[in-house]
Design a protein around this motif. Sequence first.
Motif, PDB file in Angstrom:
ATOM      1  N   ASP A 182       0.861  -1.179   0.000  1.00 37.35           N
ATOM      2  CA  ASP A 182       0.000   0.000   0.000  1.00 37.35           C
ATOM      3  C   ASP A 182       0.895   1.225   0.000  1.00 37.35           C
ATOM      4  N   ARG A 183       0.577   2.174  -0.826  1.00 40.72           N
ATOM      5  CA  ARG A 183       1.352   3.402  -0.789  1.00 40.72           C
ATOM      6  C   ARG A 183       0.401   4.553  -0.587  1.00 40.72           C
ATOM      7  N   GLU A 184       0.673   5.320   0.453  1.00 40.46           N
ATOM      8  CA  GLU A 184      -0.130   6.498   0.682  1.00 40.46           C
ATOM      9  C   GLU A 184       0.831   7.651   0.773  1.00 40.46           C
ATOM     10  N   SER A 185       0.440   8.774   0.244  1.00 39.13           N
ATOM     11  CA  SER A 185       1.411   9.857   0.233  1.00 39.13           C
ATOM     12  C   SER A 185       1.073  10.903   1.285  1.00 39.13           C
ATOM     13  N   ILE A 186       2.132  11.525   1.791  1.00 32.63           N
ATOM     14  CA  ILE A 186       1.983  12.649   2.699  1.00 32.63           C
ATOM     15  C   ILE A 186       2.699  13.816   2.052  1.00 32.63           C
ATOM     16  N   LEU A 187       2.447  15.023   2.519  1.00 27.59           N
ATOM     17  CA  LEU A 187       3.138  16.169   1.965  1.00 27.59           C
ATOM     18  C   LEU A 187       4.303  16.512   2.867  1.00 27.59           C
ATOM     19  N   GLY A 188       5.492  16.517   2.292  1.00 28.42           N
ATOM     20  CA  GLY A 188       6.683  16.830   3.069  1.00 28.42           C
ATOM     21  C   GLY A 188       7.036  18.296   2.916  1.00 28.42           C
ATOM     22  N   LEU A 189       8.298  18.595   3.155  1.00 23.24           N
ATOM     23  CA  LEU A 189       8.818  19.951   3.034  1.00 23.24           C
ATOM     24  C   LEU A 189       8.502  20.507   1.639  1.00 23.24           C
ATOM     25  N   GLU A 245       5.730   9.343  -1.007  1.00 20.15           N
ATOM     26  CA  GLU A 245       4.918   8.117  -0.962  1.00 20.15           C
ATOM     27  C   GLU A 245       5.544   7.165   0.043  1.00 20.15           C
ATOM     28  N   LEU A 246       4.797   6.895   1.124  1.00 21.92           N
ATOM     29  CA  LEU A 246       5.349   6.055   2.187  1.00 21.92           C
ATOM     30  C   LEU A 246       4.917   4.611   1.985  1.00 21.92           C
ATOM     31  N   PRO A 247       5.843   3.684   2.223  1.00 21.53           N
ATOM     32  CA  PRO A 247       5.470   2.263   2.143  1.00 21.53           C
ATOM     33  C   PRO A 247       4.737   1.831   3.408  1.00 21.53           C
ATOM     34  N   ILE A 248       3.448   2.195   3.495  1.00 26.09           N
ATOM     35  CA  ILE A 248       2.656   1.930   4.702  1.00 26.09           C
ATOM     36  C   ILE A 248       2.537   0.418   4.946  1.00 26.09           C
ATOM     37  N   VAL A 267       5.646   2.009   8.879  1.00 26.88           N
ATOM     38  CA  VAL A 267       6.052   1.782   7.485  1.00 26.88           C
ATOM     39  C   VAL A 267       6.988   0.587   7.385  1.00 26.88           C
ATOM     40  N   HIS A 268       7.074   0.040   6.174  1.00 28.19           N
ATOM     41  CA  HIS A 268       8.066  -0.998   5.893  1.00 28.19           C
ATOM     42  C   HIS A 268       9.427  -0.335   5.766  1.00 28.19           C
ATOM     43  N   GLU A 269      10.440  -1.007   6.276  1.00 30.94           N
ATOM     44  CA  GLU A 269      11.795  -0.503   6.101  1.00 30.94           C
ATOM     45  C   GLU A 269      12.413  -1.168   4.898  1.00 30.94           C
ATOM     46  N   ARG A 270      13.037  -0.378   4.055  1.00 34.68           N
ATOM     47  CA  ARG A 270      13.680  -0.924   2.859  1.00 34.68           C
ATOM     48  C   ARG A 270      15.168  -0.678   2.962  1.00 34.68           C
ATOM     49  N   THR A 271      15.952  -1.716   2.692  1.00 39.00           N
ATOM     50  CA  THR A 271      17.384  -1.480   2.569  1.00 39.00           C
ATOM     51  C   THR A 271      17.655  -1.131   1.113  1.00 39.00           C
ATOM     52  N   ALA A 300      14.299   7.128  -9.870  1.00 35.07           N
ATOM     53  CA  ALA A 300      13.127   7.624  -9.135  1.00 35.07           C
ATOM     54  C   ALA A 300      12.940   6.831  -7.846  1.00 35.07           C
ATOM     55  N   GLN A 301      13.172   5.517  -7.912  1.00 34.40           N
ATOM     56  CA  GLN A 301      13.014   4.696  -6.705  1.00 34.40           C
ATOM     57  C   GLN A 301      14.082   5.005  -5.675  1.00 34.40           C
ATOM     58  N   ARG A 302      15.311   5.205  -6.171  1.00 33.18           N
ATOM     59  CA  ARG A 302      16.392   5.516  -5.245  1.00 33.18           C
ATOM     60  C   ARG A 302      16.127   6.850  -4.549  1.00 33.18           C
ATOM     61  N   LEU A 303      15.691   7.837  -5.340  1.00 35.76           N
ATOM     62  CA  LEU A 303      15.438   9.155  -4.755  1.00 35.76           C
ATOM     63  C   LEU A 303      14.274   9.113  -3.781  1.00 35.76           C
ATOM     64  N   ARG A 304      13.279   8.296  -4.065  1.00 35.54           N
ATOM     65  CA  ARG A 304      12.156   8.164  -3.142  1.00 35.54           C
ATOM     66  C   ARG A 304      12.660   7.608  -1.811  1.00 35.54           C
ATOM     67  N   GLY A 305      13.515   6.575  -1.910  1.00 35.17           N
ATOM     68  CA  GLY A 305      14.085   5.997  -0.694  1.00 35.17           C
ATOM     69  C   GLY A 305      14.900   7.013   0.077  1.00 35.17           C
ATOM     70  N   LEU A 306      15.733   7.791  -0.654  1.00 34.34           N
ATOM     71  CA  LEU A 306      16.571   8.798   0.007  1.00 34.34           C
ATOM     72  C   LEU A 306      15.706   9.877   0.658  1.00 34.34           C
ATOM     73  N   ALA A 307      14.627  10.275  -0.018  1.00 41.37           N
ATOM     74  CA  ALA A 307      13.763  11.321   0.540  1.00 41.37           C
ATOM     75  C   ALA A 307      13.101  10.832   1.830  1.00 41.37           C
ATOM     76  N   ILE A 308      12.634   9.578   1.832  1.00 42.41           N
ATOM     77  CA  ILE A 308      11.974   9.043   3.029  1.00 42.41           C
ATOM     78  C   ILE A 308      12.973   8.910   4.177  1.00 42.41           C
ATOM     79  N   GLU A 309      14.158   8.339   3.855  1.00 44.59           N
ATOM     80  CA  GLU A 309      15.192   8.174   4.882  1.00 44.59           C
ATOM     81  C   GLU A 309      15.626   9.528   5.442  1.00 44.59           C
ATOM     82  N   GLY A 310      15.826  10.484   4.540  1.00 43.66           N
ATOM     83  CA  GLY A 310      16.272  11.810   4.955  1.00 43.66           C
ATOM     84  C   GLY A 310      15.249  12.498   5.836  1.00 43.66           C
ATOM     85  N   THR A 311      13.970  12.347   5.462  1.00 45.01           N
ATOM     86  CA  THR A 311      12.916  12.964   6.259  1.00 45.01           C
ATOM     87  C   THR A 311      12.929  12.391   7.667  1.00 45.01           C
ATOM     88  N   ARG A 312      13.093  11.053   7.746  1.00 43.73           N
ATOM     89  CA  ARG A 312      13.079  10.419   9.060  1.00 43.73           C
ATOM     90  C   ARG A 312      14.265  10.883   9.896  1.00 43.73           C
TER      91      ARG A 312
END
Lengths: 230, 319
Positions: free
Chosen positions: A3-10, A16-19, A147-151, B60-72
């Motif tokens: 599931d992906r739901e988006s939030i508005l960041g900076l 899009e967060l991996p909920i 959220v799911h953590e992705r490496t 795009a996927q890498r940047l999405r990951g970086l944006a999420i990690e950075g935000t956290r």
Amino acid sequence: MDDRESILGLDNIRLELPIAGVGSRTLAGCLDYLILGVILIAWTFGAMLFLFAMEGSSWAIVVFIAGFFVLEWGYFAISEIVGGGRTLGKKAVKLRVITAEGGSPSAGTLLARNLVRSLDLVFGIPLMAIDPLARRLGDRLAGTLVVHERTMVAAPVIGRVPPGWGPRELAAVESFLARAHGLEDSGRTYEMADRILERLLRDAPDLLEGIDLRANPVQAIRRALQVEEG
Amino acid sequence: MDYARFVRLRRPLWEKFEAQLAAARSGMTHAELEEMALCYRQVLHDHALSAARFPGTAVAQRLRGLAIEGTRALVVGRTEGSGGLVAFFTRTFPRAFRRQLPLTGVALALFLLATLWGLAITSQRPALGIAFLGPGAVAGLEEGTMWTDSLVSAVPPALSSSMIATNNISVALTAWSGGILAGLVPLYVVLLNGLLLGSILGVTMHYSMAGELLEFISAHGPLEISLILVAAGAGLGIGRAVVIAGDRPRSLAVREASRDALTVLLGCVPWFVVLALVEVLISPSPDLPASFKLAVGLSLEALFLALAALPSRSLDTPT
């Protein structure tokens, strides 16, 4: 797909967060309750031995009951605070608690979301199932998401784009190259690679100059498009 | 911008940010943090660009990951009342307590109403008391003994005081956390406890033992009731945000209400420990005069209220 739901960041940029859905969260919860059960049994057993050794000292009783209470109410909050939003169960299922803005939650937030846990044993699962952000009562109270953590792993990136190719073609070829090694049926792998090469011959024959197309079609694509890892 | 050019130009920045993310786990200086924040903004915009122009690609996927990690890593939840225990009990807690005062008042009013009601029905029909106290306790009352005598004397004080403290905290926690169910659980806790107190008073009055009961509860009762009401008031605050969110999004209103409510609840917890000691060591003791018990109860209550509701002048200026 998750599931992906988006939030508005900076700057109002959509993230899009991996909920994590109700399934993985319930699994993590079950693991945690199992661990908590083992800890409580060990605590009780240890306390009994200790009490026996201390011949029923009153301080030992106080420590035992206070410890039991703290474990019962605080295991989840304490382990999330110590683990940066991850209990042991969440670590095992690769989940993490974040704030609704995508940031790291404070200790108070983690405490608040876990204080309503007893209510969430009743209401949590149906609430998580119907909410697109999979929030239980505690998440709504504290403003958190799980959220799911992705490496992050290095993936092939195309370094030379044939004329007329859009994101659809780029994404398809990149994801093919990322998985080409893992595909079991090498016949089908080569078949797919040949179709990509055919398309390349049509769109940009100059990219394929000097490349042996018959030896290894996957390598040929990589060389023609100057694919790099990263 | 074309995909290959975008990657070629911007990749060094992404790699730098990735390295900064890894370094951030082991702590960083202020200058490094500022630089990382700058990089984060650029990565976030690259993410927005790639998500719009090159959706689905590896970049795009890498940047999405970086944006999420950075935000956290960079957005950290606000911690209310940071600055140690002293600051918490002298500043953060009183401030939150005062903001919650109207709701605590509502809880108090409902409690008194329920107490009066309980008193009224049991003095009219003492038989109802058996339903509340159990037949054993009522039989004891008929013989002129209080059930509270056996309540605490049968077990060692350490055991009973720990049990009482944890039980009271559990009641407070339940009243508080149940606020999320539109405030129904704190209402239930307040009304039930009021009704119980009222009916117990009514039954003991019927057997002319109300004096003993009041003596028993005078040392710990005032503060215990106050703490439960304060916790229930905080729960009502959460419930109010659930029902009447005002012109804000409901999720935001609930979060803000929970912040004050949590502060108030945490400020009450240490008092429960004090109460448990009083309830075991002072309340049941036959050697101590009733006036002493009452003095202890009133001074505990006064101390709690003085620390909570009478803050120093400097508190009025918001920081």
